[in-house]
Design a protein around this motif. Structure first.
Motif, PDB file in Angstrom:
ATOM      1  N   LYS A 160      23.239  -6.219   9.556  1.00 31.35           N
ATOM      2  CA  LYS A 160      22.301  -5.850   8.505  1.00 31.35           C
ATOM      3  C   LYS A 160      21.853  -4.420   8.731  1.00 31.35           C
ATOM      4  CE  LYS A 160      20.342 -10.414   7.634  1.00 31.35           C
ATOM      5  NZ  LYS A 160      19.095 -11.167   7.491  1.00 31.35           N
ATOM      6  N   ASN A 161      21.707  -3.700   7.649  1.00 29.97           N
ATOM      7  CA  ASN A 161      21.169  -2.342   7.696  1.00 29.97           C
ATOM      8  C   ASN A 161      19.801  -2.355   7.028  1.00 29.97           C
ATOM      9  OD1 ASN A 161      23.493  -1.279   8.878  1.00 29.97           O
ATOM     10  ND2 ASN A 161      24.440  -0.837   6.911  1.00 29.97           N
ATOM     11  N   GLU A 162      18.808  -1.817   7.739  1.00 29.54           N
ATOM     12  CA  GLU A 162      17.448  -1.770   7.205  1.00 29.54           C
ATOM     13  C   GLU A 162      16.894  -0.357   7.284  1.00 29.54           C
ATOM     14  OE1 GLU A 162      14.907  -4.490   9.291  1.00 29.54           O
ATOM     15  OE2 GLU A 162      16.121  -6.232   8.764  1.00 29.54           O
ATOM     16  N   ILE A 163      16.073  -0.013   6.311  1.00 30.49           N
ATOM     17  CA  ILE A 163      15.343   1.257   6.322  1.00 30.49           C
ATOM     18  C   ILE A 163      13.882   0.940   6.064  1.00 30.49           C
ATOM     19  CG2 ILE A 163      14.941   3.433   5.094  1.00 30.49           C
ATOM     20  CD1 ILE A 163      17.921   3.633   4.596  1.00 30.49           C
ATOM     21  N   ARG A 164      13.034   1.552   6.865  1.00 31.18           N
ATOM     22  CA  ARG A 164      11.586   1.431   6.688  1.00 31.18           C
ATOM     23  C   ARG A 164      11.023   2.837   6.551  1.00 31.18           C
ATOM     24  NH1 ARG A 164       9.578  -3.710   8.548  1.00 31.18           N
ATOM     25  NH2 ARG A 164      11.355  -4.997   9.125  1.00 31.18           N
ATOM     26  N   ILE A 165      10.171   3.024   5.556  1.00 29.51           N
ATOM     27  CA  ILE A 165       9.574   4.324   5.249  1.00 29.51           C
ATOM     28  C   ILE A 165       8.066   4.222   5.460  1.00 29.51           C
ATOM     29  CG2 ILE A 165       9.256   6.088   3.459  1.00 29.51           C
ATOM     30  CD1 ILE A 165      12.204   5.719   4.196  1.00 29.51           C
ATOM     31  N   ALA A 166       7.482   5.229   6.081  1.00 38.08           N
ATOM     32  CA  ALA A 166       6.034   5.234   6.314  1.00 38.08           C
ATOM     33  C   ALA A 166       5.299   5.113   4.976  1.00 38.08           C
ATOM     34  CB  ALA A 166       5.615   6.501   7.040  1.00 38.08           C
ATOM     35  N   THR A 167       4.274   4.291   4.966  1.00 37.21           N
ATOM     36  CA  THR A 167       3.497   4.027   3.751  1.00 37.21           C
ATOM     37  C   THR A 167       2.917   5.300   3.150  1.00 37.21           C
ATOM     38  OG1 THR A 167       2.981   1.840   4.601  1.00 37.21           O
ATOM     39  CG2 THR A 167       1.588   2.651   2.831  1.00 37.21           C
ATOM     40  N   MET A 168       2.653   6.311   3.973  1.00 37.97           N
ATOM     41  CA  MET A 168       2.066   7.556   3.463  1.00 37.97           C
ATOM     42  C   MET A 168       2.933   8.197   2.379  1.00 37.97           C
ATOM     43  SD  MET A 168       2.837  10.260   6.569  1.00 37.97           S
ATOM     44  CE  MET A 168       2.306  11.684   5.678  1.00 37.97           C
ATOM     45  N   PHE A 169       4.215   7.837   2.322  1.00 35.55           N
ATOM     46  CA  PHE A 169       5.097   8.435   1.327  1.00 35.55           C
ATOM     47  C   PHE A 169       5.022   7.775  -0.046  1.00 35.55           C
ATOM     48  CE2 PHE A 169       6.810  10.024   5.280  1.00 35.55           C
ATOM     49  CZ  PHE A 169       6.822  11.368   4.976  1.00 35.55           C
ATOM     50  N   LYS A 170       4.133   6.793  -0.201  1.00 37.67           N
ATOM     51  CA  LYS A 170       3.888   6.220  -1.529  1.00 37.67           C
ATOM     52  C   LYS A 170       3.210   7.241  -2.437  1.00 37.67           C
ATOM     53  CE  LYS A 170       3.418   1.262  -0.763  1.00 37.67           C
ATOM     54  NZ  LYS A 170       2.511   0.114  -0.902  1.00 37.67           N
ATOM     55  N   ASN A 171       2.474   8.157  -1.857  1.00 42.09           N
ATOM     56  CA  ASN A 171       1.676   9.102  -2.646  1.00 42.09           C
ATOM     57  C   ASN A 171       2.039  10.549  -2.356  1.00 42.09           C
ATOM     58  OD1 ASN A 171       0.035   7.077  -3.916  1.00 42.09           O
ATOM     59  ND2 ASN A 171      -0.904   6.769  -1.924  1.00 42.09           N
ATOM     60  N   THR A 172       3.308  10.824  -2.309  1.00 43.91           N
ATOM     61  CA  THR A 172       3.783  12.195  -2.113  1.00 43.91           C
ATOM     62  C   THR A 172       4.755  12.546  -3.228  1.00 43.91           C
ATOM     63  OG1 THR A 172       5.633  11.495  -0.719  1.00 43.91           O
ATOM     64  CG2 THR A 172       3.568  12.057   0.419  1.00 43.91           C
ATOM     65  N   PRO A 173       5.135  13.800  -3.314  1.00 44.09           N
ATOM     66  CA  PRO A 173       6.156  14.168  -4.301  1.00 44.09           C
ATOM     67  C   PRO A 173       7.487  13.472  -4.009  1.00 44.09           C
ATOM     68  CG  PRO A 173       4.989  16.098  -3.520  1.00 44.09           C
ATOM     69  CD  PRO A 173       4.557  14.960  -2.651  1.00 44.09           C
ATOM     70  N   LEU A 174       8.262  13.250  -5.042  1.00 40.64           N
ATOM     71  CA  LEU A 174       9.555  12.574  -4.911  1.00 40.64           C
ATOM     72  C   LEU A 174      10.462  13.299  -3.912  1.00 40.64           C
ATOM     73  CD1 LEU A 174      11.436  10.308  -5.801  1.00 40.64           C
ATOM     74  CD2 LEU A 174      12.223  11.800  -7.649  1.00 40.64           C
ATOM     75  N   GLU A 175      10.408  14.620  -3.882  1.00 37.37           N
ATOM     76  CA  GLU A 175      11.275  15.386  -2.977  1.00 37.37           C
ATOM     77  C   GLU A 175      11.037  15.005  -1.518  1.00 37.37           C
ATOM     78  OE1 GLU A 175      10.603  17.998  -6.634  1.00 37.37           O
ATOM     79  OE2 GLU A 175       9.386  16.680  -5.380  1.00 37.37           O
ATOM     80  N   PHE A 176       9.782  14.737  -1.137  1.00 33.76           N
ATOM     81  CA  PHE A 176       9.476  14.354   0.238  1.00 33.76           C
ATOM     82  C   PHE A 176      10.033  12.961   0.548  1.00 33.76           C
ATOM     83  CE2 PHE A 176       5.381  17.141   0.617  1.00 33.76           C
ATOM     84  CZ  PHE A 176       6.156  18.283   0.517  1.00 33.76           C
ATOM     85  N   LEU A 177       9.829  12.031  -0.378  1.00 29.37           N
ATOM     86  CA  LEU A 177      10.376  10.690  -0.201  1.00 29.37           C
ATOM     87  C   LEU A 177      11.894  10.750  -0.111  1.00 29.37           C
ATOM     88  CD1 LEU A 177      10.023   7.587  -0.098  1.00 29.37           C
ATOM     89  CD2 LEU A 177      10.192   7.607  -2.598  1.00 29.37           C
ATOM     90  N   GLU A 178      12.504  11.515  -1.009  1.00 27.78           N
ATOM     91  CA  GLU A 178      13.961  11.640  -1.011  1.00 27.78           C
ATOM     92  C   GLU A 178      14.465  12.205   0.316  1.00 27.78           C
ATOM     93  OE1 GLU A 178      17.595  13.661  -3.616  1.00 27.78           O
ATOM     94  OE2 GLU A 178      15.538  14.239  -4.020  1.00 27.78           O
ATOM     95  N   MET A 179      13.769  13.193   0.870  1.00 33.10           N
ATOM     96  CA  MET A 179      14.182  13.798   2.133  1.00 33.10           C
ATOM     97  C   MET A 179      14.174  12.770   3.260  1.00 33.10           C
ATOM     98  SD  MET A 179      12.437  15.851   4.879  1.00 33.10           S
ATOM     99  CE  MET A 179      13.204  14.891   6.139  1.00 33.10           C
ATOM    100  N   ILE A 180      13.148  11.935   3.320  1.00 31.71           N
ATOM    101  CA  ILE A 180      13.071  10.899   4.359  1.00 31.71           C
ATOM    102  C   ILE A 180      14.184   9.871   4.153  1.00 31.71           C
ATOM    103  CG2 ILE A 180      11.656   9.040   5.331  1.00 31.71           C
ATOM    104  CD1 ILE A 180      10.691  11.894   6.004  1.00 31.71           C
ATOM    105  N   VAL A 181      14.400   9.461   2.924  1.00 33.13           N
ATOM    106  CA  VAL A 181      15.439   8.478   2.618  1.00 33.13           C
ATOM    107  C   VAL A 181      16.820   9.039   2.968  1.00 33.13           C
ATOM    108  CG1 VAL A 181      16.619   7.266   0.732  1.00 33.13           C
ATOM    109  CG2 VAL A 181      14.117   7.240   0.870  1.00 33.13           C
ATOM    110  N   VAL A 182      17.089  10.263   2.564  1.00 31.16           N
ATOM    111  CA  VAL A 182      18.370  10.910   2.866  1.00 31.16           C
ATOM    112  C   VAL A 182      18.577  10.971   4.380  1.00 31.16           C
ATOM    113  CG1 VAL A 182      19.459  13.197   2.855  1.00 31.16           C
ATOM    114  CG2 VAL A 182      18.651  12.191   0.715  1.00 31.16           C
TER     115      VAL A 182
END
Length: 170
Positions: A98-120
């Motif tokens: 299984k592959n899992e990704i977890r993102i810090a909750t603080m990225f719920k309220n940031t610009p999309l570019e920041f979320l995208e950078m973490i996801v990438v």
């Protein structure tokens, strides 16, 4: 210069420019002007769909993701912004992964570019385990402005350490 811990490895010139923005209280304004709006990906279900869309667009041969979610414990436990996990289990005579990704909750309220950078960044780890040239090339392939957004995210984290928040995003 402990307030610059996120950009410590950058040049002295860059650090001086950031210190000047902080001194003039313009760092938050710079970030708000460059990244005006927060994204609308607020739920784990929406995050899963968003991450899968990115994965399928750039990394079709990587095994499917089994879980993607916002995790409120990431900063505390891992001192990270996001994590990726490869979980392998033997079930009978088969090896299940299984592959899992977890993102810090603080990225719920940031610009999309920041979320995208973490996801990438986390997606790239499924192909390249180390932070090497191939890893960062893959990140740039998936998000052409990756390095600039990473730097701006470091500025955002610096601002958050000093001020606690940026008005309008959250």
């Amino acid at each position: 210069m402990d307030s610059l811990k996120y950009i410590n490895h950058y040049s002295e010139t860059t650090k001086k420019q950031v210190l000047e923005l902080i001194k003039q209280e313009k760092l938050g304004q710079y970030l708000k002007k460059k990244y005006a709006n927060s994204h609308a990906i607020k739920t784990d279900k929406a995050l899963f769909a968003y991450v899968n869309e990115l994965k399928n667009a750039h990394m079709k041969k990587v095994a499917p993701l089994s879980k993607v979610l916002y995790d409120g414990k990431i900063n505390i436990i891992h001192n990270a912004l996001g994590t990726h996990h490869f979980i392998s289990r033997v079930q009978g005579s088969k090896l299940k992964s299984k592959n899992e990704i977890r993102i810090a909750t603080m990225f719920k309220n940031t610009p999309l570019e920041f979320l995208e950078m973490i996801v990438v960044h986390e997606l790239a780890h499924f192909k390249e385990k180390e932070h090497n040239k191939a890893f960062y090339s893959l990140c740039e392939y998936m998000q052409p402005s990756y390095h600039q957004v990473e730097f701006d995210l470091r500025l955002y984290l610096t601002h958050m350490d000093i001020k606690g928040k940026i008005e309008k995003w959250g």
